[in-house]
Scaffold this motif. Structure first.
Motif, short mmCIF file in Angstrom:
data_model
loop_
_atom_site.label_atom_id
_atom_site.label_comp_id
_atom_site.label_asym_id
_atom_site.label_seq_id
_atom_site.Cartn_x
_atom_site.Cartn_y
_atom_site.Cartn_z
N GLU A 373 0.81 -1.21 0.00
CA GLU A 373 0.00 0.00 0.00
C GLU A 373 0.85 1.27 0.00
O GLU A 373 0.36 2.36 -0.32
CB GLU A 373 -0.94 0.01 1.21
N ALA A 374 2.14 1.15 0.35
CA ALA A 374 3.02 2.32 0.40
C ALA A 374 4.09 2.28 -0.68
O ALA A 374 4.92 3.19 -0.76
CB ALA A 374 3.69 2.41 1.77
N ARG A 375 4.09 1.25 -1.52
CA ARG A 375 5.21 1.03 -2.44
C ARG A 375 5.34 2.15 -3.47
O ARG A 375 6.44 2.65 -3.73
CB ARG A 375 5.06 -0.33 -3.12
N ALA A 376 4.24 2.56 -4.08
CA ALA A 376 4.32 3.59 -5.11
C ALA A 376 4.75 4.93 -4.53
O ALA A 376 5.66 5.58 -5.04
CB ALA A 376 2.97 3.71 -5.82
N ALA A 377 4.10 5.35 -3.43
CA ALA A 377 4.46 6.62 -2.80
C ALA A 377 5.88 6.58 -2.25
O ALA A 377 6.63 7.55 -2.36
CB ALA A 377 3.46 6.95 -1.70
N GLY A 378 6.26 5.45 -1.65
CA GLY A 378 7.59 5.33 -1.07
C GLY A 378 8.69 5.36 -2.11
O GLY A 378 9.72 6.01 -1.93
N SER A 379 8.48 4.65 -3.22
CA SER A 379 9.45 4.66 -4.31
C SER A 379 9.59 6.07 -4.88
O SER A 379 10.71 6.53 -5.15
CB SER A 379 9.01 3.68 -5.40
N ALA A 380 8.46 6.78 -5.02
CA ALA A 380 8.50 8.14 -5.55
C ALA A 380 9.25 9.07 -4.60
O ALA A 380 10.05 9.91 -5.03
CB ALA A 380 7.08 8.64 -5.78
N ALA A 381 9.01 8.92 -3.30
CA ALA A 381 9.67 9.79 -2.32
C ALA A 381 11.18 9.58 -2.32
O ALA A 381 11.96 10.55 -2.34
CB ALA A 381 9.11 9.52 -0.92
N ALA A 382 11.62 8.32 -2.31
CA ALA A 382 13.05 8.03 -2.31
C ALA A 382 13.71 8.52 -3.60
O ALA A 382 14.83 9.05 -3.58
CB ALA A 382 13.28 6.53 -2.13
N THR A 383 13.02 8.34 -4.72
CA THR A 383 13.58 8.78 -6.00
C THR A 383 13.70 10.30 -6.05
O THR A 383 14.69 10.83 -6.55
CB THR A 383 12.69 8.29 -7.15
N ALA A 384 12.69 11.00 -5.53
CA ALA A 384 12.74 12.46 -5.51
C ALA A 384 13.90 12.95 -4.64
O ALA A 384 14.62 13.90 -5.01
CB ALA A 384 11.42 13.03 -4.98
N VAL A 385 14.13 12.32 -3.49
CA VAL A 385 15.25 12.68 -2.63
C VAL A 385 16.57 12.41 -3.35
O VAL A 385 17.54 13.19 -3.24
CB VAL A 385 15.19 11.92 -1.29
N ASN A 386 16.63 11.32 -4.11
CA ASN A 386 17.83 11.00 -4.87
C ASN A 386 18.14 12.09 -5.89
O ASN A 386 19.29 12.53 -6.03
CB ASN A 386 17.63 9.64 -5.56
N TRP A 387 17.10 12.54 -6.59
CA TRP A 387 17.31 13.61 -7.59
C TRP A 387 17.68 14.93 -6.91
O TRP A 387 18.53 15.67 -7.41
CB TRP A 387 16.05 13.79 -8.43
N LEU A 388 17.04 15.23 -5.78
CA LEU A 388 17.38 16.46 -5.06
C LEU A 388 18.83 16.42 -4.58
O LEU A 388 19.56 17.42 -4.66
CB LEU A 388 16.43 16.63 -3.86
N SER A 389 19.27 15.26 -4.09
CA SER A 389 20.66 15.10 -3.66
C SER A 389 21.61 15.26 -4.83
O SER A 389 22.68 15.88 -4.72
CB SER A 389 20.84 13.73 -3.00
N ASN A 390 21.24 14.69 -5.98
CA ASN A 390 22.03 14.82 -7.20
C ASN A 390 22.23 16.29 -7.54
O ASN A 390 23.35 16.76 -7.80
CB ASN A 390 21.29 14.08 -8.33
N PHE A 391 21.13 17.04 -7.52
CA PHE A 391 21.18 18.46 -7.85
C PHE A 391 22.03 19.23 -6.85
O PHE A 391 22.85 20.09 -7.23
CB PHE A 391 19.76 19.02 -7.89
N THR A 392 21.87 18.92 -5.57
CA THR A 392 22.61 19.64 -4.52
C THR A 392 24.11 19.42 -4.64
O THR A 392 24.90 20.37 -4.56
CB THR A 392 22.13 19.19 -3.13
N VAL A 393 24.51 18.15 -4.82
CA VAL A 393 25.94 17.85 -4.95
C VAL A 393 26.53 18.55 -6.17
O VAL A 393 27.63 19.14 -6.10
CB VAL A 393 26.16 16.33 -5.03
N SER A 394 25.82 18.51 -7.28
CA SER A 394 26.30 19.16 -8.50
C SER A 394 26.46 20.67 -8.29
O SER A 394 27.37 21.29 -8.85
CB SER A 394 25.34 18.89 -9.66
#
Length: 452
Positions: A373-394
């Motif tokens: 029941e949380a898989r879609a929202a959880g995957s989206a949240a982790a992926t968004a944090v990954n992209w935000l981290s990517n942007f921040t490090v760059s």
């Protein structure tokens, strides 16, 4: 198994485009900047705006996938890929090109969240690790193909053809969604479409095993519905804050941060310069990138062969240990002024360590640690944090490196990798061959929660 692998490859075309559209701009920009007379800020924004679009795409993908299904979402993302490619190819200036890159970013972010989710729900647990790692493999293949396409068209300087090549896999995604791919049987069962789900599973396993699989999943859903947590949890994004889901969210988000703040993108960014300093016979930056892409691809294949044999935790632990050691040595090489060839060796070992563990296994775990029941929202949240981290490090790498030195900055990445190693050792469960009830119980124990 042949049918599942065939479906998985088609789904993972989304991962291929993830890699292709993030990699193709490196070569295309060499010619775009002169055609459109771009200054350094405009060049940087053409590259980084895709990451911003990806953050938005990843956040919205989970809700869309829950609403219309995984199959249709993949087709929709293929259409967005195609639209973004067309806008970028036909761009007559900086603004239009930025618009195309933003649209491509939405598709990249959406695919990065949807593909692991979809793969996890169509694959049996005995091959789930290899199927999920296929996503990272296709990302690395996409990057490598992008570099090769850049090399093919570098003679003519035809950057529009470089970008246009991405339209072919986008079209494949659309066709596959419409006529080839099945819907996730777990999504069908969660919406009461039991007959469709049973028919799908039976087409792969036969009727008897389909009966067992459907019954077990329904029993898991019923156990959750009857649990104390179900009476208090929210809907949509709020489900991620439910007590039984929160440990999975913490694991996924921390790994998303460590994957980027461990320094992988900055190493790849500096690779051409370091290789050039060694005096190797590489004639241009596109060729350097192909060599790095090959290393990344080979070690990802190694991870695929090991992930269902050794499990996720051993790969993560060894990967983060290798990243910590090689980052420490790489920083020392810059500070002490060691020979460039030795610096290159440390860099290659770092990339190999990342690609054989943290790189692909992160995408496995974000699809495996959450309850359905949380898989879609959880995957989206982790992926968004990954992209935000990517942007921040760059964004912050060059200012920090200029302020304290490159070697010292690499040491910071090494410390983050070490902290990631300690976090995995304490909090990350093994998901190999386990169902979600076992994973959830392990998480609860690791985080000191009583599991009823």
């Amino acid at each position: 198994m042949h049918k599942i692998w065939f479906w998985s490859v088609l789904i993972a075309v989304g991962g291929f485009l993830f890699g292709f559209d993030t990699g193709v701009i490196s070569g295309a920009l060499l010619y775009i900047k002169s055609d459109f007379s771009l200054n350094s800020f405009e060049q940087g924004s053409v590259v980084s705006v895709l990451v911003l679009g990806a953050m938005v795409g990843s956040l919205t993908a989970g809700r869309i996938a829950d609403r219309i299904g995984r199959q249709k979402t993949i087709g929709l993302e293929g259409a967005v890929f195609l639209a973004g490619t067309a806008i970028a190819v036909l761009a007559n200036g900086y603004v239009a090109l930025m618009a195309g890159r933003i649209v491509l970013g939405l598709a990249v972010g959406g695919a990065s969240a949807t593909v692991p989710l979809y793969l996890s729900e169509i694959s049996p647990k005995n091959i789930r690790g290899r199927v999920l790692t296929l996503n990272q493999l296709m990302i690395t293949v996409g990057i490598l193909v992008a570099y090769m396409v850049n090399l093919i068209f570098s003679g003519s300087g035809n950057w529009r053809a470089m970008i246009a090549a991405g339209g072919i896999p986008a079209f494949v995604m659309i066709v596959a969604s419409l006529w080839v791919l099945p819907e996730s049987y777990q999504w069908l069962l969660a919406r009461g479409r039991d007959k469709e789900a049973h028919r799908l599973v039976a087409s792969v396993t036969g009727t008897e095993i389909a009966d067992i699989a459907v019954r077990r999943f329904k029993e898991q859903m019923q156990r959750h519905a009857d649990s104390p947590e179900a009476k208090t949890e929210g809907k949509g994004w709020h489900v991620l804050l439910s007590p039984h889901v929160r440990p999975a969210l913490i694991v996924a988000v921390v790994l998303a941060v460590v994957q980027q703040f461990g320094g992988i993108n900055t190493i790849i960014y500096y690779a051409p310069t370091i290789i050039q300093e060694t005096g190797l016979t590489a004639s241009n930056s596109i060729f350097y990138s192909i060599a790095i892409g090959v290393i990344n691809l080979v070690m990802t294949i190694v991870a695929i062969t090991l992930v269902d044999r050794t499990g996720r935790r051993p790969l993560l632990l060894h990967s983060l240990l290798a990243m910590t050691i090689t980052m420490a040595l790489l920083g020392l090489a810059f500070v002490a002024g060691w020979p460039s060839l030795l610096t290159l060796v440390f860099m290659v070992l770092y990339i190999g360590g990342f690609a054989a563990g943290l790189g692909p296994v992160f995408w496995d775990l974000i699809a495996e640690v959450y309850p359905p029941e949380a898989r879609a929202a959880g995957s989206a949240a982790a992926t968004a944090v990954n992209w935000l981290s990517n942007f921040t490090v760059s964004l912050v790498f060059l200012p920090i490196a200029n302020a304290i030195g490159q070697g010292q900055t690499f040491w910071i990445f090494g410390v983050i990798s070490l902290l990631g190693l300690l976090f995995v050792k304490r909090f990350v469960p093994e998901t190999k061959g386990r169902d979600i009830d076992q994973v959830t119980a392990d998480l609860a124990q690791r985080f000191g929660h009583a599991k009823t």
